[in-house]
Design an enzyme around this catalytic site. Structure first.
Site, PDB file in Angstrom:
ATOM      1  N   ASN A  33       0.804  -1.237   0.000  1.00  0.00           N
ATOM      2  CA  ASN A  33       0.000   0.000   0.000  1.00  0.00           C
ATOM      3  C   ASN A  33       0.832   1.280   0.000  1.00  0.00           C
ATOM      4  O   ASN A  33       0.512   2.249  -0.681  1.00  0.00           O
ATOM      5  CB  ASN A  33      -1.020  -0.015   1.146  1.00  0.00           C
ATOM      6  CG  ASN A  33      -0.381  -0.041   2.502  1.00  0.00           C
ATOM      7  OD1 ASN A  33       0.684  -0.633   2.699  1.00  0.00           O
ATOM      8  ND2 ASN A  33      -1.002   0.609   3.448  1.00  0.00           N
ATOM      9  N   GLU A  91       3.253  -5.468  12.285  1.00  0.00           N
ATOM     10  CA  GLU A  91       2.344  -4.329  12.063  1.00  0.00           C
ATOM     11  C   GLU A  91       1.253  -4.842  11.142  1.00  0.00           C
ATOM     12  O   GLU A  91       1.506  -5.085   9.957  1.00  0.00           O
ATOM     13  CB  GLU A  91       3.101  -3.171  11.393  1.00  0.00           C
ATOM     14  CG  GLU A  91       4.342  -2.695  12.137  1.00  0.00           C
ATOM     15  CD  GLU A  91       4.015  -1.838  13.348  1.00  0.00           C
ATOM     16  OE1 GLU A  91       2.844  -1.451  13.517  1.00  0.00           O
ATOM     17  OE2 GLU A  91       4.943  -1.575  14.131  1.00  0.00           O
ATOM     18  N   CYS A 148      -3.396   1.556   6.169  1.00  0.00           N
ATOM     19  CA  CYS A 148      -3.827   0.814   7.358  1.00  0.00           C
ATOM     20  C   CYS A 148      -4.461   1.746   8.390  1.00  0.00           C
ATOM     21  O   CYS A 148      -5.208   1.302   9.254  1.00  0.00           O
ATOM     22  CB  CYS A 148      -2.639   0.082   7.964  1.00  0.00           C
ATOM     23  SG  CYS A 148      -1.266   1.190   8.322  1.00  0.00           S
ATOM     24  N   GLU A 175       7.140   0.148  16.409  1.00  0.00           N
ATOM     25  CA  GLU A 175       8.298   0.629  15.667  1.00  0.00           C
ATOM     26  C   GLU A 175       8.328   2.143  15.805  1.00  0.00           C
ATOM     27  O   GLU A 175       7.518   2.725  16.512  1.00  0.00           O
ATOM     28  CB  GLU A 175       8.208   0.167  14.206  1.00  0.00           C
ATOM     29  CG  GLU A 175       8.254  -1.362  14.114  1.00  0.00           C
ATOM     30  CD  GLU A 175       8.377  -1.935  12.710  1.00  0.00           C
ATOM     31  OE1 GLU A 175       8.247  -1.188  11.733  1.00  0.00           O
ATOM     32  OE2 GLU A 175       8.615  -3.155  12.614  1.00  0.00           O
TER      33      GLU A 175
HETATM   34  P1  NAD Z   1       0.026  -9.449   3.037  1.00  0.00           P
HETATM   35  O1  NAD Z   1       0.020  -9.955   4.415  1.00  0.00           O
HETATM   36  O2  NAD Z   1      -0.668 -10.227   1.970  1.00  0.00           O
HETATM   37  O3  NAD Z   1       1.533  -9.287   2.510  1.00  0.00           O
HETATM   38  C1  NAD Z   1       2.484  -8.498   3.175  1.00  0.00           C
HETATM   39  C2  NAD Z   1       3.868  -9.011   2.807  1.00  0.00           C
HETATM   40  O4  NAD Z   1       4.031 -10.313   3.347  1.00  0.00           O
HETATM   41  C3  NAD Z   1       4.110  -9.144   1.308  1.00  0.00           C
HETATM   42  O5  NAD Z   1       5.436  -8.788   1.016  1.00  0.00           O
HETATM   43  C4  NAD Z   1       3.863 -10.622   1.072  1.00  0.00           C
HETATM   44  O6  NAD Z   1       4.530 -11.120  -0.066  1.00  0.00           O
HETATM   45  C5  NAD Z   1       4.439 -11.214   2.343  1.00  0.00           C
HETATM   46  N1  NAD Z   1       3.947 -12.559   2.686  1.00  0.00           N
HETATM   47  C6  NAD Z   1       2.796 -13.164   2.317  1.00  0.00           C
HETATM   48  N2  NAD Z   1       2.746 -14.415   2.822  1.00  0.00           N
HETATM   49  C7  NAD Z   1       3.867 -14.591   3.545  1.00  0.00           C
HETATM   50  C8  NAD Z   1       4.393 -15.678   4.314  1.00  0.00           C
HETATM   51  N3  NAD Z   1       3.757 -16.843   4.423  1.00  0.00           N
HETATM   52  N4  NAD Z   1       5.564 -15.496   4.955  1.00  0.00           N
HETATM   53  C9  NAD Z   1       6.227 -14.321   4.877  1.00  0.00           C
HETATM   54  N5  NAD Z   1       5.800 -13.280   4.126  1.00  0.00           N
HETATM   55  C10 NAD Z   1       4.629 -13.409   3.488  1.00  0.00           C
HETATM   56  O7  NAD Z   1      -0.499  -7.964   3.120  1.00  0.00           O
HETATM   57  P2  NAD Z   1      -0.777  -6.972   1.919  1.00  0.00           P
HETATM   58  O8  NAD Z   1      -2.039  -7.396   1.248  1.00  0.00           O
HETATM   59  O9  NAD Z   1       0.459  -6.797   1.099  1.00  0.00           O
HETATM   60  O10 NAD Z   1      -0.995  -5.597   2.704  1.00  0.00           O
HETATM   61  C11 NAD Z   1      -2.213  -5.177   3.193  1.00  0.00           C
HETATM   62  C12 NAD Z   1      -2.297  -5.395   4.684  1.00  0.00           C
HETATM   63  O11 NAD Z   1      -1.224  -4.744   5.339  1.00  0.00           O
HETATM   64  C13 NAD Z   1      -3.550  -4.811   5.286  1.00  0.00           C
HETATM   65  O12 NAD Z   1      -4.090  -5.727   6.194  1.00  0.00           O
HETATM   66  C14 NAD Z   1      -3.058  -3.578   6.015  1.00  0.00           C
HETATM   67  O13 NAD Z   1      -3.838  -3.158   7.091  1.00  0.00           O
HETATM   68  C15 NAD Z   1      -1.718  -4.020   6.460  1.00  0.00           C
HETATM   69  N6  NAD Z   1      -0.871  -2.879   6.770  1.00  0.00           N
HETATM   70  C16 NAD Z   1      -0.582  -2.626   8.099  1.00  0.00           C
HETATM   71  C17 NAD Z   1       0.193  -1.523   8.427  1.00  0.00           C
HETATM   72  C18 NAD Z   1       0.540  -1.211   9.861  1.00  0.00           C
HETATM   73  O14 NAD Z   1       1.425  -0.407  10.070  1.00  0.00           O
HETATM   74  N7  NAD Z   1      -0.100  -1.824  10.838  1.00  0.00           N
HETATM   75  C19 NAD Z   1       0.674  -0.692   7.415  1.00  0.00           C
HETATM   76  C20 NAD Z   1       0.351  -0.979   6.098  1.00  0.00           C
HETATM   77  C21 NAD Z   1      -0.422  -2.088   5.779  1.00  0.00           C
END
Ligand code: NAD
Length: 481
Positions: free
Chosen positions: A151, A249, A283, A461
């Site tokens: 995002n 996060e 997020c 963080e």
């Molecule tokens: P996601 O969990 O699908 O992917 C995040 C990252 O993790 C990607 O690089 C993905 O390739 C990797 N990943 C996926 N499966 C994995 C595994 N089994 N092991 C290790 N890595 C793996 O999330 P997304 O769809 O890319 O992002 C959206 C989500 O992120 C939303 O839920 C959003 O709220 C959250 N988000 C949270 C924050 C925060 O600071 N809390 C900030 C931004 C986004």
């Protein structure tokens, strides 16, 4: 940048994935593929680990001032290449190019901020009167992993990498497979800034292969992860038997509460941003808007008008407010939640459908959507949609809105709009969130702890919290007798 072929950045060099496999890279504005990203495997993670391990002894004892200089130079180079990076980010992610420019400013700030942290971070000492003195060394952990989502691609990638490097670690980093381009460009920037080979390694590819290999690798001692709650849960289960240090996060379903005594113009204006900025794919966006009943109709009318006037279109157009949704699966997910909302009895006040801008009919666009008449505990009010969709709910009392605000499994951020100071502080202390904004939104001081409560994450963080996460404390007790 058509037919762009990305590569991994390992040991200070760009390289093809060991298995020679690639995934298509899509432009959300058009829905068409415009390049390829490595579909790397555990072999590339292993190569990155070898490079990082080799670089660690020298980097971990590099004087803080030299670490400061390199990180600061990275920040300068991001600033110098801002326009190029912003255009690449906008094309890759679908966000308006004007927004991508702001995010490049913040990406540079992340490096600049943690460059100075490298200089300031110090041992604590605790004297035991005349008996002993303790000092706590905070030493780099070794090789650490950083995994980021799609995002806010470079913004969140740099938010993790910068403190990890500032603290003296060597890093293996994986951006999202949906938005890998600016992370790929960062490799060159780090090289131009004089970051020694192997200190930062960027492995491109899918979560279940590259990310999973990183989490499973016994030599990678800590993982900083930002992404979805389900992925975080899986990651935590994988890492637990190895006692890895984890910072998670995760997702959010943030409440935005508007009291009748608020400065309504400011509340409405900011709510339009907190609902729809970056297509609602932040997020911290406030997806559940609670409005005190006496001003409900007034606020609703203004929000609906603003949403209807909002221009949605190709991200490189300077006059649009919202660009395209990052990927086809996510576009379909958001639209499916709008359908679910209708089944749950929602009234669609604005949007509620896909948009097909002229010349970009195959792109993934959704109109800013405002829904009402949903129960606070229905699925659309409990589950993270992560798109340009908000729900409006009236409330009568502080207790009621507090109960509804705290009713989800998430606890990332809340926004409160009120001029009543005692209420603001009272509610802030009772909201089960990591972050509470009062009469503002997304105002960030990089020194503050950042993270979520409940299913929104583990750990914090930002500032010293990040420096502490990326170091291992060791207490040394010296007898004075
Ligand atoms: P996601 O969990 O699908 O992917 C995040 C990252 O993790 C990607 O690089 C993905 O390739 C990797 N990943 C996926 N499966 C994995 C595994 N089994 N092991 C290790 N890595 C793996 O999330 P997304 O769809 O890319 O992002 C959206 C989500 O992120 C939303 O839920 C959003 O709220 C959250 N988000 C949270 C924050 C925060 O600071 N809390 C900030 C931004 C986004």
């Amino acid at each position: 940048m058509n037919n762009l072929q990305l590569s991994n950045f390992i040991g200070g060099e760009y390289s093809a994935p060991v298995n020679g496999a690639y995934l298509p890279l899509y432009n959300p504005a058009t829905g068409a593929a415009y390049g390829q990203v490595p579909d790397s495997s555990s072999a590339d993670v292993q190569a990155a680990y070898k490079a990082a391990k080799q670089a660690f002894p020298a980097w971990s004892v590099t004087p803080a001032e030299q670490r400061f200089q390199v990180l600061n130079r990275i920040a300068e180079l991001i600033d110098e290449r801002r326009e190029e990076l912003a255009r690449a980010e906008s094309k890759d992610q679908g966000k308006p190019v004007w927004l991508a420019r702001n995010e490049m400013i913040r990406s540079a700030q992340n490096f600049r901020f943690f460059a100075t942290a490298a200089m300031q971070f110090a041992s604590e000492s605790h004297a035991m009167e005349d008996k002993a003195i303790n000092y706590t060394l905070r030493q780099p952990i070794g090789v650490v992993g950083c995994i980021s989502p799609w995002n806010l691609p470079l913004y969140l990638f740099s938010w993790k990498i910068a403190p990890a490097l500032a603290a003296g670690n060597c890093v293996i980093a994986k951006p999202s497979e949906f938005t890998p381009v600016t992370a790929w460009m960062l490799g060159q920037i780090c090289q131009d800034a004089g970051l020694p080979a192997g200190v930062l390694n960027i492995v491109q590819g899918l979560g279940p292969s590259v990310g999973q290999s990183m989490v499973e690798h016994p030599g990678i001692k800590a993982i900083s992860f930002t992404g979805g709650t389900a992925t975080g849960k899986h990651l935590a289960a994988t890492a637990a038997p190895m006692f890895k240090k984890l910072s998670l996060e995760l997702g959010g379903k943030n409440p935005n509460m508007i009291f009748a005594d608020a400065q309504l113009d400011k509340a409405v204006k900011t709510t339009v941003s907190s609902s729809f900025l970056n297509q609602g794919e932040i997020c911290l966006c406030g997806s559940r808007v609670f409005i005190e009943r006496s001003v409900y109709e007034e606020v609703k009318t203004q929000l609906v008008q603003a949403a209807k006037e909002m221009k949605v279109g190709p991200p490189d157009a300077e006059d649009i407010r919202m660009g395209a949704i990052v990927s086809k699966p996510h576009y379909e997910k958001v639209l499916s939640y709008i359908e679910l909302a209708k089944q749950e009895g929602a009234t669609v006040l604005a949007g509620g459908l896909a948009v097909f801008p002229e010349g970009h009919e195959q792109g993934w666009y959704i109109a800013p959507t405002i829904l009402e008449n949903l129960a606070f505990d229905c699925r659309c009010n409990q589950e993270e949609i992560f798109g340009p969709v908000i729900t409006l709910t009236p409330f009568d009392t502080e207790e009621e809105v507090l109960m509804m605000a705290n009713s989800t499994e998430y606890g990332l951020a809340a926004t409160l709009w009120t001029e009543n100071l005692t209420r603001a502080h009272r509610m802030a202390s009772q909201l089960q969130m990591g972050i509470v904004w009062i009469n503002c939104w997304l105002l960030r001081d990089l020194r503050t702890p950042f993270g979520g409560a409940k299913s929104s994450g583990v750990g914090r963080e930002g500032g010293w919290e990040a420096m502490r996460f990326f170091t291992e404390p060791k207490n040394v007790c010296v007898s004075l007798s």
